[in-house]
Design a protein around this motif. Structure first.
Motif, PDB file in Angstrom:
ATOM      1  N   ALA A 150      14.610  11.877  10.203  1.00 51.59           N
ATOM      2  CA  ALA A 150      14.004  11.852   8.861  1.00 51.59           C
ATOM      3  C   ALA A 150      12.803  10.918   8.881  1.00 51.59           C
ATOM      4  CB  ALA A 150      15.024  11.370   7.834  1.00 51.59           C
ATOM      5  N   ALA A 151      11.615  11.506   8.706  1.00 52.83           N
ATOM      6  CA  ALA A 151      10.388  10.715   8.840  1.00 52.83           C
ATOM      7  C   ALA A 151       9.604  10.689   7.533  1.00 52.83           C
ATOM      8  CB  ALA A 151       9.517  11.319   9.941  1.00 52.83           C
ATOM      9  N   GLY A 152       8.725   9.710   7.392  1.00 52.90           N
ATOM     10  CA  GLY A 152       7.880   9.595   6.206  1.00 52.90           C
ATOM     11  C   GLY A 152       6.440   9.951   6.551  1.00 52.90           C
ATOM     12  N   PHE A 168       0.852  -1.196   0.000  1.00 53.01           N
ATOM     13  CA  PHE A 168       0.000   0.000   0.000  1.00 53.01           C
ATOM     14  C   PHE A 168       0.890   1.249   0.000  1.00 53.01           C
ATOM     15  CE2 PHE A 168      -3.726   2.151   2.525  1.00 53.01           C
ATOM     16  CZ  PHE A 168      -4.246   2.676   1.351  1.00 53.01           C
ATOM     17  N   ILE A 169       0.709   2.194   0.919  1.00 54.49           N
ATOM     18  CA  ILE A 169       1.513   3.419   0.876  1.00 54.49           C
ATOM     19  C   ILE A 169       2.828   3.296   1.663  1.00 54.49           C
ATOM     20  CG2 ILE A 169      -0.365   5.021   0.389  1.00 54.49           C
ATOM     21  CD1 ILE A 169      -0.512   5.581   3.432  1.00 54.49           C
ATOM     22  N   TYR A 170       3.190   2.051   2.056  1.00 54.16           N
ATOM     23  CA  TYR A 170       4.417   1.888   2.843  1.00 54.16           C
ATOM     24  C   TYR A 170       5.651   2.214   2.001  1.00 54.16           C
ATOM     25  CZ  TYR A 170       8.112  -0.124   5.684  1.00 54.16           C
ATOM     26  OH  TYR A 170       9.257  -0.296   6.408  1.00 54.16           O
ATOM     27  N   LYS A 171       5.724   1.613   0.826  1.00 56.21           N
ATOM     28  CA  LYS A 171       6.892   1.879  -0.038  1.00 56.21           C
ATOM     29  C   LYS A 171       6.409   2.223  -1.439  1.00 56.21           C
ATOM     30  CE  LYS A 171      10.831  -0.047   0.673  1.00 56.21           C
ATOM     31  NZ  LYS A 171      12.190  -0.554   0.654  1.00 56.21           N
ATOM     32  N   THR A 172       6.523   3.494  -1.793  1.00 56.23           N
ATOM     33  CA  THR A 172       6.078   3.955  -3.102  1.00 56.23           C
ATOM     34  C   THR A 172       7.235   4.697  -3.759  1.00 56.23           C
ATOM     35  OG1 THR A 172       5.197   5.870  -1.942  1.00 56.23           O
ATOM     36  CG2 THR A 172       3.626   4.168  -2.535  1.00 56.23           C
ATOM     37  N   ASP A 201       3.724   9.421   4.590  1.00 55.84           N
ATOM     38  CA  ASP A 201       2.780   8.372   4.178  1.00 55.84           C
ATOM     39  C   ASP A 201       2.844   7.164   5.123  1.00 55.84           C
ATOM     40  OD1 ASP A 201       2.299   9.554   1.211  1.00 55.84           O
ATOM     41  OD2 ASP A 201       4.400   9.702   1.792  1.00 55.84           O
ATOM     42  N   ARG A 202       4.046   6.827   5.554  1.00 58.09           N
ATOM     43  CA  ARG A 202       4.154   5.697   6.498  1.00 58.09           C
ATOM     44  C   ARG A 202       3.505   6.027   7.829  1.00 58.09           C
ATOM     45  NH1 ARG A 202      10.080   2.949   5.521  1.00 58.09           N
ATOM     46  NH2 ARG A 202       9.749   2.669   3.275  1.00 58.09           N
ATOM     47  N   THR A 203       3.578   7.296   8.227  1.00 54.83           N
ATOM     48  CA  THR A 203       2.924   7.683   9.479  1.00 54.83           C
ATOM     49  C   THR A 203       1.411   7.584   9.308  1.00 54.83           C
ATOM     50  OG1 THR A 203       4.761   9.160   9.922  1.00 54.83           O
ATOM     51  CG2 THR A 203       2.774   9.520  11.222  1.00 54.83           C
ATOM     52  N   GLY A 249       8.612  -2.299  10.671  1.00 57.73           N
ATOM     53  CA  GLY A 249       9.094  -1.509   9.526  1.00 57.73           C
ATOM     54  C   GLY A 249       9.358  -0.080   9.962  1.00 57.73           C
ATOM     55  N   GLU A 250      10.270   0.572   9.242  1.00 58.56           N
ATOM     56  CA  GLU A 250      10.736   1.910   9.652  1.00 58.56           C
ATOM     57  C   GLU A 250       9.702   3.010   9.399  1.00 58.56           C
ATOM     58  OE1 GLU A 250      14.524   2.920   7.841  1.00 58.56           O
ATOM     59  OE2 GLU A 250      14.076   5.062   7.969  1.00 58.56           O
ATOM     60  N   LEU A 251       9.497   3.858  10.417  1.00 58.76           N
ATOM     61  CA  LEU A 251       8.708   5.089  10.245  1.00 58.76           C
ATOM     62  C   LEU A 251       9.642   6.281  10.082  1.00 58.76           C
ATOM     63  CD1 LEU A 251       6.030   4.842  13.094  1.00 58.76           C
ATOM     64  CD2 LEU A 251       5.674   4.465  10.660  1.00 58.76           C
ATOM     65  N   GLU A 252      10.762   6.210  10.798  1.00 59.27           N
ATOM     66  CA  GLU A 252      11.671   7.349  10.854  1.00 59.27           C
ATOM     67  C   GLU A 252      13.058   6.858  11.246  1.00 59.27           C
ATOM     68  OE1 GLU A 252      10.194  10.676  13.065  1.00 59.27           O
ATOM     69  OE2 GLU A 252      12.178  11.500  13.446  1.00 59.27           O
ATOM     70  N   GLY A 253      14.081   7.512  10.695  1.00 59.25           N
ATOM     71  CA  GLY A 253      15.447   7.203  11.113  1.00 59.25           C
ATOM     72  C   GLY A 253      16.060   8.449  11.729  1.00 59.25           C
ATOM     73  N   ILE A 254      16.782   8.265  12.834  1.00 60.89           N
ATOM     74  CA  ILE A 254      17.492   9.410  13.429  1.00 60.89           C
ATOM     75  C   ILE A 254      18.980   9.086  13.303  1.00 60.89           C
ATOM     76  CG2 ILE A 254      17.882  10.810  15.523  1.00 60.89           C
ATOM     77  CD1 ILE A 254      14.753   8.864  15.439  1.00 60.89           C
ATOM     78  N   GLU A 256       6.932   7.700  -5.152  1.00 59.49           N
ATOM     79  CA  GLU A 256       6.738   9.123  -4.868  1.00 59.49           C
ATOM     80  C   GLU A 256       6.142   9.187  -3.468  1.00 59.49           C
ATOM     81  OE1 GLU A 256       4.045  10.942  -7.653  1.00 59.49           O
ATOM     82  OE2 GLU A 256       3.678  12.638  -6.326  1.00 59.49           O
ATOM     83  N   PHE A 257       6.767   9.932  -2.590  1.00 57.67           N
ATOM     84  CA  PHE A 257       6.283   9.961  -1.203  1.00 57.67           C
ATOM     85  C   PHE A 257       6.697  11.283  -0.569  1.00 57.67           C
ATOM     86  CE2 PHE A 257      10.515   9.103   0.536  1.00 57.67           C
ATOM     87  CZ  PHE A 257      11.132   8.510  -0.546  1.00 57.67           C
ATOM     88  N   GLU A 258       6.201  11.503   0.645  1.00 63.64           N
ATOM     89  CA  GLU A 258       6.531  12.765   1.305  1.00 63.64           C
ATOM     90  C   GLU A 258       7.376  12.516   2.550  1.00 63.64           C
ATOM     91  OE1 GLU A 258       3.804  16.672   1.371  1.00 63.64           O
ATOM     92  OE2 GLU A 258       2.720  14.797   1.167  1.00 63.64           O
TER      93      GLU A 258
HETATM   94  P1  ATP Z   1      13.575   1.922   3.756  1.00 61.28           P
HETATM   95  O1  ATP Z   1      14.870   1.227   4.067  1.00 61.28           O
HETATM   96  O2  ATP Z   1      12.431   1.488   4.613  1.00 61.28           O
HETATM   97  O3  ATP Z   1      13.256   1.996   2.303  1.00 61.28           O
HETATM   98  P2  ATP Z   1      15.188   4.262   4.123  1.00 61.28           P
HETATM   99  O4  ATP Z   1      16.007   3.865   5.295  1.00 61.28           O
HETATM  100  O5  ATP Z   1      15.770   4.201   2.772  1.00 61.28           O
HETATM  101  O6  ATP Z   1      13.792   3.467   4.151  1.00 61.28           O
HETATM  102  P3  ATP Z   1      15.354   7.055   4.686  1.00 61.28           P
HETATM  103  O7  ATP Z   1      16.245   7.359   3.563  1.00 61.28           O
HETATM  104  O8  ATP Z   1      15.911   7.020   6.077  1.00 61.28           O
HETATM  105  O9  ATP Z   1      14.572   5.700   4.395  1.00 61.28           O
HETATM  106  O10 ATP Z   1      14.100   8.057   4.609  1.00 61.28           O
HETATM  107  C1  ATP Z   1      13.445   8.580   5.756  1.00 61.28           C
HETATM  108  C2  ATP Z   1      12.006   8.153   5.788  1.00 61.28           C
HETATM  109  O11 ATP Z   1      11.347   8.396   4.544  1.00 61.28           O
HETATM  110  C3  ATP Z   1      11.778   6.677   6.052  1.00 61.28           C
HETATM  111  O12 ATP Z   1      11.844   6.383   7.435  1.00 61.28           O
HETATM  112  C4  ATP Z   1      10.389   6.466   5.515  1.00 61.28           C
HETATM  113  O13 ATP Z   1       9.408   6.844   6.481  1.00 61.28           O
HETATM  114  C5  ATP Z   1      10.326   7.425   4.353  1.00 61.28           C
HETATM  115  N1  ATP Z   1      10.538   6.700   3.094  1.00 61.28           N
HETATM  116  C6  ATP Z   1      11.724   6.364   2.542  1.00 61.28           C
HETATM  117  N2  ATP Z   1      11.525   5.710   1.381  1.00 61.28           N
HETATM  118  C7  ATP Z   1      10.182   5.624   1.203  1.00 61.28           C
HETATM  119  C8  ATP Z   1       9.357   5.073   0.180  1.00 61.28           C
HETATM  120  N3  ATP Z   1       9.855   4.505  -0.902  1.00 61.28           N
HETATM  121  N4  ATP Z   1       8.009   5.177   0.324  1.00 61.28           N
HETATM  122  C9  ATP Z   1       7.472   5.782   1.412  1.00 61.28           C
HETATM  123  N5  ATP Z   1       8.204   6.333   2.395  1.00 61.28           N
HETATM  124  C10 ATP Z   1       9.549   6.259   2.302  1.00 61.28           C
END
Ligand code: ATP
Length: 444
Positions: A307-309, A189-193, A311-313, A264-269, A195-197
Motif C-alpha cells: 500500500a503506497a502513497g 507539506f504533502i506528506y500528511k494531508t 503524494d508521498r512518492t 517516514g513511510e512511503l509504503e507498507g507491505i 485528502e490523498f491518493e
Molecule cells: P502513517 O502512519 O504515516 O500515517 P499509515 O501507516 O497510516 O501512514 P497506511 O494506512 O499504511 O498508512 O497507508 C498506505 C500509504 O498511504 C502510506 O504509506 C502513505 O504513503 C499513504 N498515506 C497514508 N496516510 C496518508 C496521509 N494522511 N497523507 C498522505 N499519504 C498518506
C-alpha cells in the motif's frame, strides 16, 4: 556531476513547487484551507508519471494482476465489518490551557503541552473517517463515510473479479484512488494531508505460500523506488514490531524515505492473512471463499498488500532530486536543479529558439509540433537562453533543444543541452527523435 549530500530544506521545495507551477497551497485566494494542496500543470504531470509507472509495473507487466476502480462512497456496513468504524482511530489529547491537539502516541511526555506546557486531557480515541450524508436528510440512516483506504473496495469486489476474469492463485487486484482521513496532526507539506491518493494492490495467495510472497513483494516494491530514480541512501526497510502490528497483520515492513524531519513511510507491505476475506464473508451475503480446482478445495486465500502513497512518492522524488550547484562563473551563481529520472520529469524536452526571431520561431514551432507526438515537450521563447535553461533545470527537464541561426541558414542541426552535465551537442534535426529516444534509453 555530483549530487547534493544534504537533504534540502522543505521550505525550498514548497517555494519551488509554487513558483514553478508544481504544487500550490489549496484555496489560496480565500486565505487557504490548512493542509490542502493543489497540483499545478507540472505537478499533475509528475503525479501522473508516478501513477502510470506504478500501473505499468503492477498491472501491465503482470498478467495475473487485474486493475479496478471502485467507488469512494460505499455501504457503511463495509466499514463496520472491516473494523474501521470501531477501530480506525488515533489517540487524541488536548491542552487544557491553549487547546492545542496532539496524537498522544507521538508525544514523548503525554501529560504536558508542547506549546505552553499546560496539562493535557487524558487520551481518547478519535475516529479518522470523514462522515458525510447521502440524500437531503442528515439523519442516521443516510450517514456514510468517505473511504479512508482503497483496499476495502478491492475486497468487496473479490467475487466479482473471480467470477468475471476466472483468475488462478496467485493473483492480484490493484487500484489507484483518493482516500480521506481526518488526521489529527496533518503537515509537512504533502506528506500528511486529509485528502490523498493511494496505490494499493491486494495479492491473493494460497495460505501455505504467504511468507515467500510477502518477501517477494517487499523486495519488488523496494526496488521500484530505485527504479524511479530515488537514491538508495535515502531509502530503508523497517519491520513492524509485534506491538506495532495492526490487528489483522501477521507481518509488516515499511519502505521509508529520509525526509528532512527524519525517516517516514512511503509504503507498507503487510501480510493480512485471510482476515479481510473471512470477515467480509461473515459479515455480508457474499461467499468469498475461493475454489481451488487443483486441490478441489474451498478456502480463503491469504493476502499480501503493498500500500503506497502517491503524494508521498511525489514529495520523496522532489526532495531526492533537488540539488543546488555552484556554476563557478563570474557572478558566482548557483543553479537549482531537479535531477529527476527522465521518466518522472514533467517535461522531457524543451524547445527553445535562441531568440524571438522571425526565422527561428516558425522553425522551432514546427520542430515542437513534431516532437510533441512522441515526447512531453514545452516551447519557451521568453527571456535569455541562460534564464530559460535555469527554468528548465528547476523543473527537471532532462533535455533542451536550441534552434539558432546556423540551424536555419546552414546545417539544419540543433543544439541539445543535457540537464545534469550541462554539456551541449550538435545534432542534425532529422536524427533528433532517434537521438532523444536513445538518450532516454540510457536510463534504466
Ligand atoms: P502513517 O502512519 O504515516 O500515517 P499509515 O501507516 O497510516 O501512514 P497506511 O494506512 O499504511 O498508512 O497507508 C498506505 C500509504 O498511504 C502510506 O504509506 C502513505 O504513503 C499513504 N498515506 C497514508 N496516510 C496518508 C496521509 N494522511 N497523507 C498522505 N499519504 C498518506
Amino acid at each position: 556531476m555530483g549530487r547534493n549530500i544534504v537533504t534540502p530544506n522543505i521550505d525550498s521545495i514548497v517555494s519551488l513547487a509554487k513558483r514553478r507551477g508544481i504544487i500550490f497551497p489549496g484555496s489560496d485566494i480565500y486565505g487557504g484551507l490548512g493542509n490542502t494542496w493543489d497540483y499545478g500543470p507540472l505537478g499533475v504531470e509528475l503525479k501522473n508519471n508516478v501513477k502510470q509507472y506504478w500501473w505499468k509495473s503492477m498491472v501491465q507487466q503482470n498478467s495475473n494482476i487485474y486493475g479496478m476502480d471502485s467507488s469512494i462512497l460505499m455501504n457503511p456496513k463495509v466499514w463496520e465489518v472491516s473494523g474501521h468504524t470501531n477501530n480506525f482511530s488515533d489517540p487524541l489529547s488536548e491542552c487544557k490551557v491553549c487547546h492545542s491537539r496532539y496524537r498522544s502516541d507521538e508525544l514523548i511526555d503525554p501529560t504536558k503541552c508542547l506549546k505552553c506546557e499546560g496539562p493535557l486531557t487524558p487520551e481518547r480515541q478519535f475516529n479518522l473517517m470523514f462522515k458525510t450524508f447521502v440524500g437531503p436528510l442528515e439523519d442516521e440512516a443516510a450517514q456514510i463515510w468517505l473511504r479512508p483506504e482503497t483496499a476495502q473496495g478491492i475486497f468487496i469486489n473479490f467475487k466479482n473479479i473471480v467470477n468475471s476474469m476466472h483468475p488462478k492463485l496467485p493473483f492480484g487486484i490493484a487500484q489507484i484512488g483518493k482516500s480521506f482521513r481526518n488526521e489529527i496532526t496533518p503537515g509537512n507539506f504533502i506528506y500528511k494531508t486529509r485528502e490523498f491518493e493511494q496505490m494499493e494492490m491486494e495479492f491473493f495467495v494460497s495460505p501455505d505460500t504467504d511468507a515467500e510472497w510477502y518477501e517477494y513483494w517487499v523486495n519488488t516494491r523496494f526496488n521500484w523506488y530505485s527504479s524511479i530514480g530515488i537514491r538508495e541512501q535515502n531509502l530503508r526497510l523497517r519491520e513492524h514490531s509485534q506491538k506495532e502490528l495492526a490487528h489483522y497483520a501477521k507481518a509488516t515492513k515499511d519502505i521509508e524515505f529520509l525526509f528532512p524531519w527524519g525517516w517516514g513511510e512511503l509504503e507498507g507491505i503487510a501480510n493480512r492473512t485471510d482476515f479481510d476475506l473471512s470477515t467480509h464473508d461473515n459479515g455480508s451475503e457474499g461467499d468469498l471463499k475461493y475454489f481451488d480446482q487443483i486441490r478441489q478445495d474451498h478456502y480463503f486465500p491469504y493476502v499480501i498488500e503493498p500500500a503506497a502513497g502517491v503524494d508521498r512518492t511525489v514529495l520523496a522524488l522532489l526532495l531526492d532530486a533537488y540539488d543546488e550547484e555552484p556554476l563557478n562563473n563570474e557572478k558566482n551563481e548557483v543553479r537549482s536543479v531537479l535531477k529527476l529520472h527522465p521518466k518522472m520529469s514533467p517535461i522531457t524536452v524543451a524547445i527553445l529558439p535562441l531568440s524571438r526571431n522571425d526565422l527561428l520561431v516558425p522553425k522551432s514551432k514546427t520542430l515542437f509540433e513534431r516532437l510533441q507526438n512522441q515526447f512531453k515537450c514545452s516551447y519557451d521563447d521568453a527571456q535569455s537562453i541562460g534564464k530559460r535553461y535555469r527554468r528548465q533545470d528547476e523543473i527537471g527537464t532532462p533535455l533542451c533543444v536550441t534552434i539558432d541561426f546556423e540551424t536555419v541558414n546552414t546545417d539544419d542541426a540543433v543544439t541539445v543541452r543535457h540537464r545534469d552535465t550541462m554539456e551541449q551537442e550538435r545534432i542534425p534535426s532529422d536524427n533528433l527523435v532517434q537521438y532523444i529516444q536513445d538518450q532516454l534509453d540510457l536510463y534504466v
